[in-house]
Design a protein around this motif. Structure first.
Motif, PDB file in Angstrom:
ATOM      1  N   PRO A  17      70.798  42.458  71.807  1.00 45.08           N
ATOM      2  CA  PRO A  17      70.607  41.288  70.942  1.00 45.08           C
ATOM      3  C   PRO A  17      71.196  40.022  71.552  1.00 45.08           C
ATOM      4  O   PRO A  17      71.941  40.089  72.536  1.00 45.08           O
ATOM      5  N   LYS A  18      70.909  38.873  70.940  1.00 44.16           N
ATOM      6  CA  LYS A  18      71.447  37.600  71.390  1.00 44.16           C
ATOM      7  C   LYS A  18      72.150  36.896  70.223  1.00 44.16           C
ATOM      8  O   LYS A  18      72.083  37.349  69.086  1.00 44.16           O
ATOM      9  N   ASP A  19      72.828  35.800  70.543  1.00 39.85           N
ATOM     10  CA  ASP A  19      73.504  34.947  69.554  1.00 39.85           C
ATOM     11  C   ASP A  19      74.590  35.677  68.775  1.00 39.85           C
ATOM     12  O   ASP A  19      74.824  35.397  67.606  1.00 39.85           O
ATOM     13  N   TRP A  20      75.286  36.627  69.425  1.00 42.82           N
ATOM     14  CA  TRP A  20      76.436  37.262  68.789  1.00 42.82           C
ATOM     15  C   TRP A  20      77.704  36.479  69.141  1.00 42.82           C
ATOM     16  O   TRP A  20      77.656  35.514  69.910  1.00 42.82           O
ATOM     17  N   THR A  21      78.828  36.877  68.568  1.00 39.81           N
ATOM     18  CA  THR A  21      80.072  36.120  68.732  1.00 39.81           C
ATOM     19  C   THR A  21      81.184  37.022  69.257  1.00 39.81           C
ATOM     20  O   THR A  21      81.051  38.244  69.331  1.00 39.81           O
ATOM     21  N   TYR A  22      82.296  36.373  69.610  1.00 40.19           N
ATOM     22  CA  TYR A  22      83.537  37.063  69.970  1.00 40.19           C
ATOM     23  C   TYR A  22      84.547  36.884  68.837  1.00 40.19           C
ATOM     24  O   TYR A  22      84.618  35.808  68.225  1.00 40.19           O
ATOM     25  N   LEU A  77      71.114  44.895  76.081  1.00 44.08           N
ATOM     26  CA  LEU A  77      70.100  45.388  77.008  1.00 44.08           C
ATOM     27  C   LEU A  77      69.522  44.202  77.773  1.00 44.08           C
ATOM     28  O   LEU A  77      69.267  43.140  77.192  1.00 44.08           O
ATOM     29  N   VAL A  78      69.324  44.404  79.092  1.00 36.49           N
ATOM     30  CA  VAL A  78      68.778  43.344  79.941  1.00 36.49           C
ATOM     31  C   VAL A  78      67.494  43.882  80.577  1.00 36.49           C
ATOM     32  O   VAL A  78      67.518  44.446  81.676  1.00 36.49           O
ATOM     33  N   PRO A  79      66.332  43.764  79.878  1.00 36.78           N
ATOM     34  CA  PRO A  79      65.091  44.365  80.388  1.00 36.78           C
ATOM     35  C   PRO A  79      64.627  43.770  81.710  1.00 36.78           C
ATOM     36  O   PRO A  79      64.014  44.454  82.508  1.00 36.78           O
ATOM     37  N   GLY A  80      64.903  42.477  81.959  1.00 34.19           N
ATOM     38  CA  GLY A  80      64.383  41.833  83.165  1.00 34.19           C
ATOM     39  C   GLY A  80      65.336  41.826  84.326  1.00 34.19           C
ATOM     40  O   GLY A  80      65.139  41.073  85.285  1.00 34.19           O
ATOM     41  N   ALA A  81      66.392  42.650  84.285  1.00 37.28           N
ATOM     42  CA  ALA A  81      67.354  42.665  85.383  1.00 37.28           C
ATOM     43  C   ALA A  81      66.695  43.175  86.652  1.00 37.28           C
ATOM     44  O   ALA A  81      65.779  43.994  86.627  1.00 37.28           O
ATOM     45  N   ILE A  82      67.156  42.677  87.791  1.00 37.34           N
ATOM     46  CA  ILE A  82      66.653  43.094  89.100  1.00 37.34           C
ATOM     47  C   ILE A  82      67.763  43.874  89.802  1.00 37.34           C
ATOM     48  O   ILE A  82      68.909  43.450  89.808  1.00 37.34           O
TER      49      ILE A  82
END
Length: 407
Positions: free
Chosen positions: A96-101, A49-54
């Motif tokens: 979320p952040k800091d996930w991997t591939y 999720l990107v809450p601050g997207a424009i």
């Protein structure tokens, strides 16, 4: 279409080759063969999720991306360029952040288990440095990217010391101090500790024994040498830009008039064109409406048949009356005739019975107007004396409404 500007990206590169048996070349060493196949990068999250997207918050679902290998074994992105750009996860703008591939190898001849890789903003990671190593056989040396760079810099500096040592004799203690100073200025971080690096360099110094000392003061300038011969002329430089346009020159004198050329021969007469075909006769228009004409006592009027009470004045009757003619000549008075004999007096008739008195029939004439479908038209109506009702309605122009007294 670009993703929201709040997202960040990192890159992954790599080259893959196979060590195969020696071919029919000049040496007997194993040969290198470019690997084939693909490498797939699968995000560990279904979406972020990107809450601050424009202009609005946005739901972003990163997709798995499969990269092939080019003819030289380099990782090739879907856009045909070497390397692949992936969505970075160390971004405070996403949740979320800091996930991997998950990195999956599908390369014939290579058996590497799937492993996790974190992609960081602005960082390029090489699969030849971060891929997992075999767990058995050989001595594993694990280094980070930072320690690899530091080790490479140390090796370059040691090479410089060795080359200087060949030309200059320097005491061992100066060598040791130079190494200590260098390591203090270039600390080695990561899995290789400073103590391990110091031991390795100390062992190398024990074998080399001599390295160049610190640089001495600059000596005095020597005498100016003789001027050398002129070198060959340099290549012609590129043509400079065109200069500004000059002022317009004066108009030259008019040259003499040339001789009149001979008249050319008359060309052949063209064939007369054929007459165009006559156009088709247009369709017959609809039949016109029948017209009614009447005299309403004051005007000659007309209407289209079927228009009901709508009549249009054509001309006043008064305008149709000619001027009064001259008085005619009085005729000759005729000769009076002879008086005839008086007739006998008839007998007096019996007196009849008195009749009943008739009602008074004095009428009042007035004019008025009444709304018509097309326009107000004058009407004439007559009502008997004593009538107190409203003006008659639904009268056609020219009709007469007559009421007896007392009606």
């Amino acid at each position: 279409m670009a993703l929201p500007s709040a997202l960040t990206y990192g890159r992954v590169v790599g080259r893959f080759v196979l060590a195969v048996a020696d071919s029919a070349d000049l040496d007997s060493d194993p040969d290198s063969q470019s690997a084939t196949g693909s490498v797939k990068f699968i995000p560990a999250v279904t979406h972020v999720l990107v809450p601050g997207a424009i202009p609005d918050p946005v739901f972003v679902a990163p997709q798995a991306i499969e990269c092939t290998l080019d003819a030289a074994g380099y990782l090739l992105g879907p856009n045909g360029e070497r390397g692949i750009t992936l969505l970075a996860s160390n971004n405070n703008n996403i949740n979320p952040k800091d996930w991997t591939y998950s990195v999956q190898f599908n390369i014939p001849g290579v058996n590497v288990p799937t492993f996790s890789l974190k992609v960081e903003a602005g960082v390029t990671k090489n699969l030849a440095l971060v891929s997992p190593l075999p767990t058995s056989g050989g001595v594993t040396v694990v280094v980070s990217e930072e320690s690899r760079v530091a080790a490479a810099a140390s090796a370059a500096q040691a090479q410089a010391y060795y080359e200087a040592m060949v030309a200059e004799q320097v005491p061992t203690e100066i060598i040791q101090q130079a190494v200590i100073d260098y390591l203090a200025a270039h600390p080695v971080e990561g899995d290789v500790t400073t103590a391990e690096m110091n031991t390795a360099i100390a062992n190398a110094i024990a074998e080399i024994e001599l390295l160049p000392g610190p640089q001495g003061p600059t000596g005095p300038a020597g005498p100016v040498g003789p001027t050398g011969a002129d070198g060959p002329a340099g290549a012609t430089g590129a043509t400079g830009p065109a200069g500004a346009k000059g002022d317009k020159g004066d108009t030259g004198n008019t040259g003499p008039t040339g001789a009149t050329g001979a008249t050319g021969a008359t060309g052949p007469k063209g064939d007369p064109g054929t007459a165009g075909a006559t156009g088709a006769t247009g369709a017959t228009g609809p039949a016109g409406k029948a017209v009614n004409v009447r005299n309403n006592g004051t005007n000659i009027q007309w209407q289209y048949e079927g228009d009901g009470a709508i009549w249009t004045n054509l001309v006043l009757l008064a305008d149709l009356k000619g001027a009064k003619g001259d008085q005619g000549v009085q005729g000759v008075q005729g000769v009076p005739g002879e008086q005839g004999p008086a007739g006998a007096t008839g007998a007096t008739g019996a007196t009849g019975a008195a009749g009943a008195s008739a009602p008074q029939a004095i009428v009042v004439v007035a004019t008025g107007t009444e709304a018509r479908p097309s326009s107000p038209l004058p009407i004439l109506w007559i009502a008997g004396t004593g009538y107190t009702g409203d003006e008659p309605t639904n009268m056609a122009e020219g009709d007469v409404f007559l009421l007896n007294s007392g009606a």
